[in-house]
Design a protein around this motif. Structure first.
Motif, mmCIF file in Angstrom:
data_model
loop_
_atom_site.group_PDB
_atom_site.id
_atom_site.type_symbol
_atom_site.label_atom_id
_atom_site.label_comp_id
_atom_site.label_asym_id
_atom_site.label_seq_id
_atom_site.Cartn_x
_atom_site.Cartn_y
_atom_site.Cartn_z
ATOM 1 N N ALA A 1 24.263 16.434 68.018
ATOM 2 C CA ALA A 1 25.429 16.013 67.868
ATOM 3 C C ALA A 1 26.479 17.000 66.983
ATOM 4 O O ALA A 1 27.488 17.258 67.438
ATOM 5 C CB ALA A 1 25.389 14.600 66.950
ATOM 6 N N ALA A 2 25.662 17.644 65.820
ATOM 7 C CA ALA A 2 26.361 18.577 65.219
ATOM 8 C C ALA A 2 26.665 19.846 66.061
ATOM 9 O O ALA A 2 27.988 20.410 66.058
ATOM 10 C CB ALA A 2 25.722 19.071 63.960
ATOM 11 N N PHE A 3 25.691 20.115 66.976
ATOM 12 C CA PHE A 3 25.902 21.227 67.819
ATOM 13 C C PHE A 3 27.054 20.982 68.761
ATOM 14 O O PHE A 3 28.045 21.905 69.036
ATOM 15 C CB PHE A 3 24.785 21.518 69.008
ATOM 16 C CG PHE A 3 24.917 22.631 69.774
ATOM 17 C CD1 PHE A 3 25.157 24.013 69.466
ATOM 18 C CD2 PHE A 3 24.807 22.556 71.016
ATOM 19 C CE1 PHE A 3 25.213 25.098 70.152
ATOM 20 C CE2 PHE A 3 24.920 23.645 72.005
ATOM 21 C CZ PHE A 3 25.190 24.822 71.583
ATOM 22 N N LEU B 1 26.926 30.468 72.757
ATOM 23 C CA LEU B 1 26.377 29.485 71.332
ATOM 24 C C LEU B 1 25.146 28.985 71.969
ATOM 25 O O LEU B 1 24.954 28.448 72.919
ATOM 26 C CB LEU B 1 27.493 28.476 71.305
ATOM 27 C CG LEU B 1 28.588 28.872 70.327
ATOM 28 C CD1 LEU B 1 29.472 29.813 70.926
ATOM 29 C CD2 LEU B 1 29.377 27.493 70.175
ATOM 30 N N ALA B 2 24.073 29.454 71.127
ATOM 31 C CA ALA B 2 22.596 29.045 71.200
ATOM 32 C C ALA B 2 22.130 28.325 70.003
ATOM 33 O O ALA B 2 22.377 28.921 68.973
ATOM 34 C CB ALA B 2 21.800 30.347 71.597
ATOM 35 N N LEU B 3 21.598 27.235 70.346
ATOM 36 C CA LEU B 3 20.855 26.335 69.386
ATOM 37 C C LEU B 3 19.447 26.645 69.508
ATOM 38 O O LEU B 3 18.993 26.045 70.650
ATOM 39 C CB LEU B 3 21.380 24.906 69.424
ATOM 40 C CG LEU B 3 20.625 24.028 68.325
ATOM 41 C CD1 LEU B 3 21.136 24.329 66.961
ATOM 42 C CD2 LEU B 3 21.384 22.786 68.662
ATOM 43 N N ALA B 4 18.465 26.955 68.613
ATOM 44 C CA ALA B 4 17.045 27.039 69.139
ATOM 45 C C ALA B 4 16.390 26.497 67.656
ATOM 46 O O ALA B 4 16.813 26.717 66.704
ATOM 47 C CB ALA B 4 16.828 28.640 69.010
ATOM 48 N N GLY B 5 15.115 26.086 68.005
ATOM 49 C CA GLY B 5 14.314 25.566 66.831
ATOM 50 C C GLY B 5 13.370 24.539 67.549
ATOM 51 O O GLY B 5 13.046 24.531 68.843
ATOM 52 N N PRO B 6 12.481 24.055 66.793
ATOM 53 C CA PRO B 6 11.652 22.732 67.272
ATOM 54 C C PRO B 6 12.334 21.830 68.037
ATOM 55 O O PRO B 6 13.489 21.395 67.798
ATOM 56 C CB PRO B 6 10.913 22.315 66.042
ATOM 57 C CG PRO B 6 10.936 23.318 65.021
ATOM 58 C CD PRO B 6 12.219 24.219 65.369
ATOM 59 N N GLY C 1 34.455 24.796 63.522
ATOM 60 C CA GLY C 1 33.977 23.945 62.476
ATOM 61 C C GLY C 1 32.545 23.921 62.443
ATOM 62 O O GLY C 1 31.771 23.638 62.974
ATOM 63 N N LEU C 2 32.092 24.417 61.092
ATOM 64 C CA LEU C 2 30.689 24.394 60.657
ATOM 65 C C LEU C 2 30.389 23.014 60.180
ATOM 66 O O LEU C 2 30.934 22.431 59.158
ATOM 67 C CB LEU C 2 30.705 25.482 59.645
ATOM 68 C CG LEU C 2 29.173 25.807 59.216
ATOM 69 C CD1 LEU C 2 28.274 26.204 60.483
ATOM 70 C CD2 LEU C 2 29.054 26.818 57.960
ATOM 71 N N ALA C 3 29.341 22.595 60.559
ATOM 72 C CA ALA C 3 28.840 21.085 60.276
ATOM 73 C C ALA C 3 28.494 21.001 58.692
ATOM 74 O O ALA C 3 27.973 22.077 58.392
ATOM 75 C CB ALA C 3 27.667 20.819 61.386
ATOM 76 N N PRO C 4 28.501 19.755 58.418
ATOM 77 C CA PRO C 4 28.146 19.548 56.980
ATOM 78 C C PRO C 4 26.475 19.940 56.743
ATOM 79 O O PRO C 4 25.633 19.928 57.605
ATOM 80 C CB PRO C 4 28.148 18.140 56.883
ATOM 81 C CG PRO C 4 29.050 17.629 57.686
ATOM 82 C CD PRO C 4 28.998 18.708 58.975
ATOM 83 N N GLY C 5 26.404 20.881 55.671
ATOM 84 C CA GLY C 5 24.792 21.329 55.452
ATOM 85 C C GLY C 5 24.412 22.490 56.031
ATOM 86 O O GLY C 5 23.405 23.096 55.366
ATOM 87 N N ALA D 1 32.730 21.941 70.577
ATOM 88 C CA ALA D 1 34.095 21.461 70.889
ATOM 89 C C ALA D 1 35.045 21.995 69.855
ATOM 90 O O ALA D 1 36.385 22.151 70.518
ATOM 91 C CB ALA D 1 34.134 19.887 70.671
ATOM 92 N N SER D 2 34.876 22.468 68.885
ATOM 93 C CA SER D 2 35.817 23.177 68.062
ATOM 94 C C SER D 2 35.856 24.518 68.065
ATOM 95 O O SER D 2 36.601 25.190 67.636
ATOM 96 C CB SER D 2 35.541 22.791 66.400
ATOM 97 O OG SER D 2 34.362 23.385 66.206
ATOM 98 N N PHE D 3 35.020 25.168 68.728
ATOM 99 C CA PHE D 3 35.070 26.701 69.065
ATOM 100 C C PHE D 3 36.204 27.176 69.850
ATOM 101 O O PHE D 3 36.828 26.745 70.732
ATOM 102 C CB PHE D 3 33.759 27.057 69.699
ATOM 103 C CG PHE D 3 33.608 28.539 69.737
ATOM 104 C CD1 PHE D 3 32.679 29.411 68.842
ATOM 105 C CD2 PHE D 3 33.979 29.277 71.026
ATOM 106 C CE1 PHE D 3 32.698 30.501 69.076
ATOM 107 C CE2 PHE D 3 33.946 30.679 71.185
ATOM 108 C CZ PHE D 3 32.995 31.241 70.034
ATOM 109 N N GLN D 4 36.754 28.220 68.967
ATOM 110 C CA GLN D 4 38.163 28.924 69.798
ATOM 111 C C GLN D 4 37.989 30.458 69.591
ATOM 112 O O GLN D 4 37.491 30.837 68.656
ATOM 113 C CB GLN D 4 39.415 28.301 68.946
ATOM 114 C CG GLN D 4 39.770 26.776 69.236
ATOM 115 C CD GLN D 4 41.113 26.698 68.744
ATOM 116 O OE1 GLN D 4 41.612 27.206 67.789
ATOM 117 N NE2 GLN D 4 41.927 25.711 69.344
#
Length: 325
Positions: free
Chosen positions: A173-175, A159-164, A58-62, A180-183
């Motif tokens: 929270a979105a990550f 799954l990697a989240l990167a940034g400032p 599931g891709l988070a809003p925005g 959690a929805s990744f399949q």
């Protein structure tokens, strides 16, 4: 040799401003049983199908897709345009989750690793995973990274989240919800991976190595490499205390060899050292960067490897695997 993770990540970060795509490398796929129906998604989340990569979440809003990462990954930008989510799959360098995670983090951070990282057990797609969070430097200003690494069918999923840091605090929270929805729904269709040094196979031979009898700790380094400098005192100390159980062999590569003697002398290194002047050993061992350490048993079969700086724990693990502890 295929571009490394830092190249890919740096380009993904740059894509938030310049709409560029990154490059990646991958591995062969194996069959997987059909996955269960997709879970219900949080309000506002959109079902995203990874197509040939064989995943969905599931891709988070925005959030918007920035672009495909060659044939085996895809990146997404957060609503602020500051944070990046990278979903990637490649052939696992090790069947051990901790070792595979170390390789991924080494590649992600251009060999610098994530100093003082927070680490914990986690799960991804119902399978055991490693969670890593910390700061790194790549492509300019310091960045923060949060990554989940999971092994499946000989592949490493990331799954990697990167940034400032401020961006990651907002995106966390979105990550978590996207993770959690990744399949996994089918085996990914990936390009074939190049042959590489593998565990439980003989190490590529060369003169300095062939002269040594017994277990060997083969360490590739360069005098300009900060992480190499950091790990050298640990290696030198263990080499002095080896008592004939093993030999540490240093191999300088990708370097100005005139600077090496002073580099080693200043760090108190007394173990034997060779010079890979033309880089052929660097290529033969398919190193993604330096430092890189291979633990060979008495028959010079690779029993463990560490990409990135050694710690007391990873050094002890490697020596134990090589029968030299």
């Amino acid at each position: 040799m295929a571009p490394s993770w830092p190249d890919r990540l740096a380009r993904v970060v740059a894509a938030l401003a310049a709409a560029a795509a990154a490059l990646a490398c991958g591995g062969p796929g194996t069959a997987r049983p059909p996955s269960p129906p997709p879970p219900s998604l949080p309000a506002g989340y959109t079902a995203y199908d990874g197509g040939k990569l064989g995943f969905r979440f599931g891709l988070a809003p925005g959030w918007q897709r920035v672009g495909e990462v060659a044939a085996d990954g895809v990146s997404f930008a957060d609503p602020s345009g500051q944070g990046t989510l990278l979903v990637h799959v490649e052939q696992a360098r090790s069947a051990d989750l901790d070792a595979a995670t170390g390789v991924v983090m080494f590649e992600l951070t251009d060999g610098g690793g994530v100093p003082h990282a927070s680490m914990a057990d986690s799960r991804l797609a119902g399978r055991p995973a490693s969670w890593v969070k910390g700061d790194f430097t790549a492509a300019g200003p310091a960045q923060r990274i949060e990554a989940i690494v999971m092994l499946e069918g000989g592949r490493a999923w990331v799954l990697a989240l990167a940034g400032p840091a401020a961006s990651l605090a907002t995106d966390e929270a979105a990550f978590d919800a996207m993770r959690a929805s990744f399949q996994l729904r089918s085996a990914p269709v990936l390009p074939p991976a190049p042959a590489e040094v593998a565990l439980d196979r003989p190490a590529p031979g060369f003169a300095e190595l062939d002269r040594i009898k017994g277990p060997v700790v083969l360490n590739f380094f360069a005098s300009w490499c900060g992480p190499c400098r950091e790990e050298m005192p640990l290696l030198a100390q263990r080499a002095k205390a080896a008592g004939g159980r093993f030999t540490v062999l240093g191999m300088d590569t990708q370097d100005d060899t005139s600077k090496v003697p002073d580099f080693l002398k200043g760090l108190g290194v007394g173990f034997p050292t060779g010079y890979d002047r033309d880089g052929h050993l660097y290529q033969a061992y398919l190193l993604p960067g330096v430092p890189g350490t291979f633990f060979l048993d008495a028959h010079h079969v690779v029993r463990d490897l560490v990409y990135g700086p050694l710690t007391a724990d990873t050094l002890q693990r490697g020596l134990h695997a090589a029968g030299a502890a």
